[in-house]
Design a protein around this motif. Sequence first.
Motif, PDB file in Angstrom:
ATOM      1  N   UNK A 218       0.806  -1.201   0.000  1.00  0.00           N
ATOM      2  CA  UNK A 218       0.000   0.000   0.000  1.00  0.00           C
ATOM      3  C   UNK A 218       0.849   1.265   0.000  1.00  0.00           C
ATOM      4  N   UNK A 219       2.138   1.123   0.169  1.00  0.00           N
ATOM      5  CA  UNK A 219       3.025   2.285   0.176  1.00  0.00           C
ATOM      6  C   UNK A 219       2.765   3.195  -1.022  1.00  0.00           C
ATOM      7  N   UNK A 220       3.067   4.461  -0.870  1.00  0.00           N
ATOM      8  CA  UNK A 220       2.929   5.386  -1.991  1.00  0.00           C
ATOM      9  C   UNK A 220       4.209   5.430  -2.835  1.00  0.00           C
ATOM     10  N   UNK A 221       5.211   4.654  -2.448  1.00  0.00           N
ATOM     11  CA  UNK A 221       6.441   4.580  -3.221  1.00  0.00           C
ATOM     12  C   UNK A 221       6.236   3.617  -4.387  1.00  0.00           C
ATOM     13  N   UNK A 222       6.488   4.082  -5.594  1.00  0.00           N
ATOM     14  CA  UNK A 222       6.240   3.262  -6.775  1.00  0.00           C
ATOM     15  C   UNK A 222       7.314   2.191  -6.944  1.00  0.00           C
ATOM     16  N   UNK A 223       6.874   1.018  -7.405  1.00  0.00           N
ATOM     17  CA  UNK A 223       7.768  -0.105  -7.673  1.00  0.00           C
ATOM     18  C   UNK A 223       8.611  -0.495  -6.465  1.00  0.00           C
ATOM     19  N   UNK A 224       7.978  -0.447  -5.275  1.00  0.00           N
ATOM     20  CA  UNK A 224       8.669  -0.799  -4.037  1.00  0.00           C
ATOM     21  C   UNK A 224       7.807  -1.803  -3.257  1.00  0.00           C
ATOM     22  N   UNK A 225       7.579  -3.005  -3.797  1.00  0.00           N
ATOM     23  CA  UNK A 225       6.664  -3.962  -3.186  1.00  0.00           C
ATOM     24  C   UNK A 225       7.235  -4.746  -2.002  1.00  0.00           C
ATOM     25  N   UNK A 226       8.535  -4.628  -1.746  1.00  0.00           N
ATOM     26  CA  UNK A 226       9.176  -5.488  -0.760  1.00  0.00           C
ATOM     27  C   UNK A 226       9.154  -4.913   0.653  1.00  0.00           C
ATOM     28  N   UNK A 227       9.315  -5.819   1.611  1.00  0.00           N
ATOM     29  CA  UNK A 227       9.401  -5.490   3.030  1.00  0.00           C
ATOM     30  C   UNK A 227      10.822  -5.738   3.497  1.00  0.00           C
ATOM     31  N   UNK A 228      11.288  -4.925   4.438  1.00  0.00           N
ATOM     32  CA  UNK A 228      12.587  -5.153   5.078  1.00  0.00           C
ATOM     33  C   UNK A 228      12.415  -5.045   6.583  1.00  0.00           C
ATOM     34  N   UNK A 229      13.222  -5.798   7.305  1.00  0.00           N
ATOM     35  CA  UNK A 229      13.331  -5.652   8.748  1.00  0.00           C
ATOM     36  C   UNK A 229      14.434  -4.634   8.994  1.00  0.00           C
ATOM     37  N   UNK A 230      14.087  -3.560   9.700  1.00  0.00           N
ATOM     38  CA  UNK A 230      15.046  -2.507  10.026  1.00  0.00           C
ATOM     39  C   UNK A 230      15.400  -2.628  11.508  1.00  0.00           C
ATOM     40  N   UNK A 231      16.654  -2.990  11.784  1.00  0.00           N
ATOM     41  CA  UNK A 231      17.135  -3.158  13.154  1.00  0.00           C
ATOM     42  C   UNK A 231      17.945  -1.920  13.512  1.00  0.00           C
ATOM     43  N   UNK A 232      17.399  -1.108  14.419  1.00  0.00           N
ATOM     44  CA  UNK A 232      17.963   0.200  14.733  1.00  0.00           C
ATOM     45  C   UNK A 232      18.722   0.179  16.063  1.00  0.00           C
ATOM     46  N   UNK A 233      19.998   0.461  16.007  1.00  0.00           N
ATOM     47  CA  UNK A 233      20.828   0.776  17.179  1.00  0.00           C
ATOM     48  C   UNK A 233      20.800  -0.246  18.311  1.00  0.00           C
ATOM     49  N   UNK A 234      20.772  -1.523  17.988  1.00  0.00           N
ATOM     50  CA  UNK A 234      20.851  -2.528  19.051  1.00  0.00           C
ATOM     51  C   UNK A 234      22.343  -2.741  19.335  1.00  0.00           C
ATOM     52  N   UNK A 235      22.923  -1.733  19.957  1.00  0.00           N
ATOM     53  CA  UNK A 235      24.349  -1.654  20.222  1.00  0.00           C
ATOM     54  C   UNK A 235      24.586  -1.766  21.729  1.00  0.00           C
ATOM     55  N   UNK A 236      25.756  -2.258  22.096  1.00  0.00           N
ATOM     56  CA  UNK A 236      26.078  -2.478  23.501  1.00  0.00           C
ATOM     57  C   UNK A 236      25.802  -1.242  24.359  1.00  0.00           C
ATOM     58  N   UNK A 237      26.334  -0.104  23.967  1.00  0.00           N
ATOM     59  CA  UNK A 237      26.201   1.110  24.755  1.00  0.00           C
ATOM     60  C   UNK A 237      24.815   1.717  24.733  1.00  0.00           C
ATOM     61  N   UNK A 238      24.002   1.338  23.752  1.00  0.00           N
ATOM     62  CA  UNK A 238      22.641   1.875  23.652  1.00  0.00           C
ATOM     63  C   UNK A 238      21.683   1.073  24.523  1.00  0.00           C
ATOM     64  N   UNK A 239      21.781  -0.246  24.484  1.00  0.00           N
ATOM     65  CA  UNK A 239      20.813  -1.073  25.209  1.00  0.00           C
ATOM     66  C   UNK A 239      21.299  -1.533  26.578  1.00  0.00           C
ATOM     67  N   UNK A 240      22.533  -1.228  26.920  1.00  0.00           N
ATOM     68  CA  UNK A 240      23.028  -1.595  28.247  1.00  0.00           C
ATOM     69  C   UNK A 240      22.144  -0.942  29.311  1.00  0.00           C
ATOM     70  N   UNK A 241      21.529  -1.745  30.140  1.00  0.00           N
ATOM     71  CA  UNK A 241      20.659  -1.222  31.190  1.00  0.00           C
ATOM     72  C   UNK A 241      19.275  -0.815  30.707  1.00  0.00           C
ATOM     73  N   UNK A 242      18.950  -1.054  29.453  1.00  0.00           N
ATOM     74  CA  UNK A 242      17.635  -0.681  28.909  1.00  0.00           C
ATOM     75  C   UNK A 242      16.547  -1.581  29.485  1.00  0.00           C
ATOM     76  N   UNK A 243      15.326  -1.087  29.448  1.00  0.00           N
ATOM     77  CA  UNK A 243      14.161  -1.811  29.961  1.00  0.00           C
ATOM     78  C   UNK A 243      14.001  -3.142  29.224  1.00  0.00           C
TER      79      UNK A 243
END
Length: 186
Positions: free
Chosen positions: A1-26
């Motif tokens: 349903x995206x409004x981007x033409x000829x872009x039918x695919x899905x991607x998993x976007x993994x954002x900033x799962x880095x040691x210093x970012x998630x250390x002590x995270x909930x």
Amino acid sequence: MTILENRPNTALLVVDVQKGVVEGAHQRDVVVANVAGLVERARREGVPVVWVQHSDEELTRGSDGWRIVPELTPEDAEPLVEKSYGDSFEDTTLETVLSGLGVGRLVVAGAETDACIRSTLHGAFTRGYDATLVSDAHTTGDKTAWGAPPPDQVIAHANLYWTYQTAPGRTAGAVETKDVVFGGTS
């Protein structure tokens, strides 16, 4: 349903799962395990996994804290986008990477909920992407000392508002890891 033409695919976007970012995270371990399960499933289903890695003055490129957590290992063929702003699209190669993969729909997981996840979701949506937040695969640290709500409330609020996000020709939503459908709308 995206409004981007000829872009039918899905991607998993993994954002900033880095040691210093998630250390002590909930619920760090639960979230990282959910992200790992999503990565495994995406790979098995032939869905691109795109990694995002943040660096700034406090999270120096190449430092131990900058590294992706040891439970997750990007494969050599998987794109890794480096960023220095909250929105993973801002001043990065992410749009070029996604365009090259024909991606118009993102499934988003990672950290931090109230910063890079939120910015990236909005950045994707305003650029025409469908964007699904994985409700139990994002986390944040405790920022109550600066007046923020506790992390569990920050996460719950992000899940709530992203569930009801709307825009012409695009879809949004928040779903649990077990309910993610890579091949279509979750």
